[in-house]
Design a protein around this motif. Sequence first.
Motif, PDB file in Angstrom:
ATOM      1  N   UNK A  39       7.192  52.363  -8.650  1.00  0.00           N
ATOM      2  CA  UNK A  39       6.610  52.311  -9.992  1.00  0.00           C
ATOM      3  C   UNK A  39       7.589  52.128 -11.142  1.00  0.00           C
ATOM      4  N   UNK A  40       8.761  52.724 -11.061  1.00  0.00           N
ATOM      5  CA  UNK A  40       9.619  52.804 -12.253  1.00  0.00           C
ATOM      6  C   UNK A  40       9.998  51.447 -12.833  1.00  0.00           C
ATOM      7  N   UNK A  41      10.339  50.488 -12.020  1.00  0.00           N
ATOM      8  CA  UNK A  41      10.769  49.189 -12.527  1.00  0.00           C
ATOM      9  C   UNK A  41       9.633  48.311 -13.000  1.00  0.00           C
ATOM     10  N   UNK A  42       8.514  48.321 -12.279  1.00  0.00           N
ATOM     11  CA  UNK A  42       7.419  47.393 -12.589  1.00  0.00           C
ATOM     12  C   UNK A  42       6.351  47.998 -13.497  1.00  0.00           C
ATOM     13  N   UNK A  43       6.182  49.309 -13.442  1.00  0.00           N
ATOM     14  CA  UNK A  43       5.161  49.991 -14.254  1.00  0.00           C
ATOM     15  C   UNK A  43       5.751  51.273 -14.847  1.00  0.00           C
ATOM     16  N   UNK A 102      -1.052  51.569  -7.767  1.00  0.00           N
ATOM     17  CA  UNK A 102      -1.041  50.607  -8.876  1.00  0.00           C
ATOM     18  C   UNK A 102       0.099  49.596  -8.740  1.00  0.00           C
ATOM     19  N   UNK A 103       1.111  49.914  -7.944  1.00  0.00           N
ATOM     20  CA  UNK A 103       2.245  48.998  -7.792  1.00  0.00           C
ATOM     21  C   UNK A 103       1.729  47.633  -7.351  1.00  0.00           C
ATOM     22  N   UNK A 104       2.100  46.572  -8.054  1.00  0.00           N
ATOM     23  CA  UNK A 104       1.544  45.251  -7.748  1.00  0.00           C
ATOM     24  C   UNK A 104       1.668  44.833  -6.290  1.00  0.00           C
ATOM     25  N   UNK A 105       2.759  45.169  -5.639  1.00  0.00           N
ATOM     26  CA  UNK A 105       2.927  44.742  -4.249  1.00  0.00           C
ATOM     27  C   UNK A 105       1.995  45.480  -3.284  1.00  0.00           C
ATOM     28  N   UNK A 106       1.407  46.578  -3.750  1.00  0.00           N
ATOM     29  CA  UNK A 106       0.525  47.380  -2.891  1.00  0.00           C
ATOM     30  C   UNK A 106      -0.953  47.128  -3.166  1.00  0.00           C
ATOM     31  N   UNK A 131      -7.164  46.342  -5.070  1.00  0.00           N
ATOM     32  CA  UNK A 131      -7.255  46.527  -6.514  1.00  0.00           C
ATOM     33  C   UNK A 131      -7.788  47.899  -6.886  1.00  0.00           C
ATOM     34  N   UNK A 132      -8.043  48.745  -5.899  1.00  0.00           N
ATOM     35  CA  UNK A 132      -8.503  50.121  -6.127  1.00  0.00           C
ATOM     36  C   UNK A 132      -7.339  51.029  -5.741  1.00  0.00           C
ATOM     37  N   UNK A 133      -6.625  51.534  -6.743  1.00  0.00           N
ATOM     38  CA  UNK A 133      -5.341  52.179  -6.494  1.00  0.00           C
ATOM     39  C   UNK A 133      -5.372  53.389  -5.559  1.00  0.00           C
ATOM     40  N   UNK A 134      -6.414  54.237  -5.550  1.00  0.00           N
ATOM     41  CA  UNK A 134      -6.383  55.350  -4.595  1.00  0.00           C
ATOM     42  C   UNK A 134      -6.378  54.864  -3.135  1.00  0.00           C
ATOM     43  N   UNK A 135      -7.183  53.867  -2.848  1.00  0.00           N
ATOM     44  CA  UNK A 135      -7.258  53.325  -1.494  1.00  0.00           C
ATOM     45  C   UNK A 135      -5.968  52.579  -1.141  1.00  0.00           C
ATOM     46  N   UNK A 136      -5.489  51.738  -2.056  1.00  0.00           N
ATOM     47  CA  UNK A 136      -4.259  50.988  -1.795  1.00  0.00           C
ATOM     48  C   UNK A 136      -3.067  51.920  -1.608  1.00  0.00           C
ATOM     49  N   UNK A 195      -3.381  53.797   1.822  1.00  0.00           N
ATOM     50  CA  UNK A 195      -3.052  52.895   2.938  1.00  0.00           C
ATOM     51  C   UNK A 195      -1.539  52.668   3.031  1.00  0.00           C
ATOM     52  N   UNK A 196      -0.894  52.483   1.890  1.00  0.00           N
ATOM     53  CA  UNK A 196       0.556  52.311   1.860  1.00  0.00           C
ATOM     54  C   UNK A 196       1.261  53.529   2.451  1.00  0.00           C
ATOM     55  N   UNK A 197       0.865  54.708   2.024  1.00  0.00           N
ATOM     56  CA  UNK A 197       1.511  55.925   2.509  1.00  0.00           C
ATOM     57  C   UNK A 197       1.285  56.122   4.003  1.00  0.00           C
ATOM     58  N   UNK A 198       0.084  55.838   4.457  1.00  0.00           N
ATOM     59  CA  UNK A 198      -0.244  55.970   5.885  1.00  0.00           C
ATOM     60  C   UNK A 198       0.479  54.901   6.712  1.00  0.00           C
ATOM     61  N   UNK A 199       0.342  53.638   6.288  1.00  0.00           N
ATOM     62  CA  UNK A 199       0.801  52.524   7.118  1.00  0.00           C
ATOM     63  C   UNK A 199       2.304  52.269   7.044  1.00  0.00           C
ATOM     64  N   UNK A 200       2.896  52.398   5.865  1.00  0.00           N
ATOM     65  CA  UNK A 200       4.329  52.113   5.733  1.00  0.00           C
ATOM     66  C   UNK A 200       5.211  53.344   5.913  1.00  0.00           C
ATOM     67  N   UNK A 201       4.633  54.522   5.680  1.00  0.00           N
ATOM     68  CA  UNK A 201       5.462  55.734   5.728  1.00  0.00           C
ATOM     69  C   UNK A 201       5.002  56.763   6.748  1.00  0.00           C
ATOM     70  N   UNK A 202       3.841  56.574   7.349  1.00  0.00           N
ATOM     71  CA  UNK A 202       3.340  57.579   8.286  1.00  0.00           C
ATOM     72  C   UNK A 202       3.283  58.953   7.651  1.00  0.00           C
ATOM     73  N   UNK A 203       2.888  58.992   6.387  1.00  0.00           N
ATOM     74  CA  UNK A 203       2.901  60.234   5.595  1.00  0.00           C
ATOM     75  C   UNK A 203       1.915  61.262   6.146  1.00  0.00           C
TER      76      UNK A 203
END
Length: 194
Positions: free
Chosen positions: A17-21, A60-64, A68-73, A76-84
């Motif tokens: 987020x810091x650089x883009x938003x 909200x990060x554009x690459x994620x 276009x629905x930030x909670x879902x995006x 998914x990012x945290x689950x799929x890219x980080x196995x959070x």
Amino acid sequence: MEEEMPGWARRVAERELSGVLPRRWAHSQGVAARAAGLGPVLGGDAGLLAAAAVLHDVGYAPRLAGTGFHPLDGARFLRDEHGADERLVRLVANHSFALLEAEERGLRGVLEREFPLLDQPLLVDALVYCDMTTTPDGQETTARERLAEVVRRYGADSLVGRFIRRASPEIFATVARVETRLAAQPRWGYAPER
């Protein structure tokens, strides 16, 4: 990982987020600062709340932005890219009554199937409180001022404006519940008379 989770979460959120938003990053930092004040109420879940607070808007990060629905995006990012942690992912997915906004977007079923609402009401309430009492610039505010600002920014007839109108009674009730819990906590350095 529980002790490391807030630091890891902060690094991930800052990177995304810091650089883009930068304003969204400022908001996320403010929400995390609010979460830090809820430690006495949450006990062992304070680290989880801190992580969810700083990551709640990562979608909200554009690459994620897949849907276009930030909670879902974000979830998914945290689950799929980080196995959070599953609880963390579900908190991010459902923060601040996201199910109601998902319904407005035709995504409620998807959100419910992938990320069921966490059955920890105090933790869910705490994240709503932190988000809905923090301005876009990361400053403390009231829930009424915050919701009015969101409606002004998006427009009353926008999808987000409609969602906020629907969610307002629940948001105000949630903030009141957390404020009641906070008021019941003894203040540091205060010893009641005997």
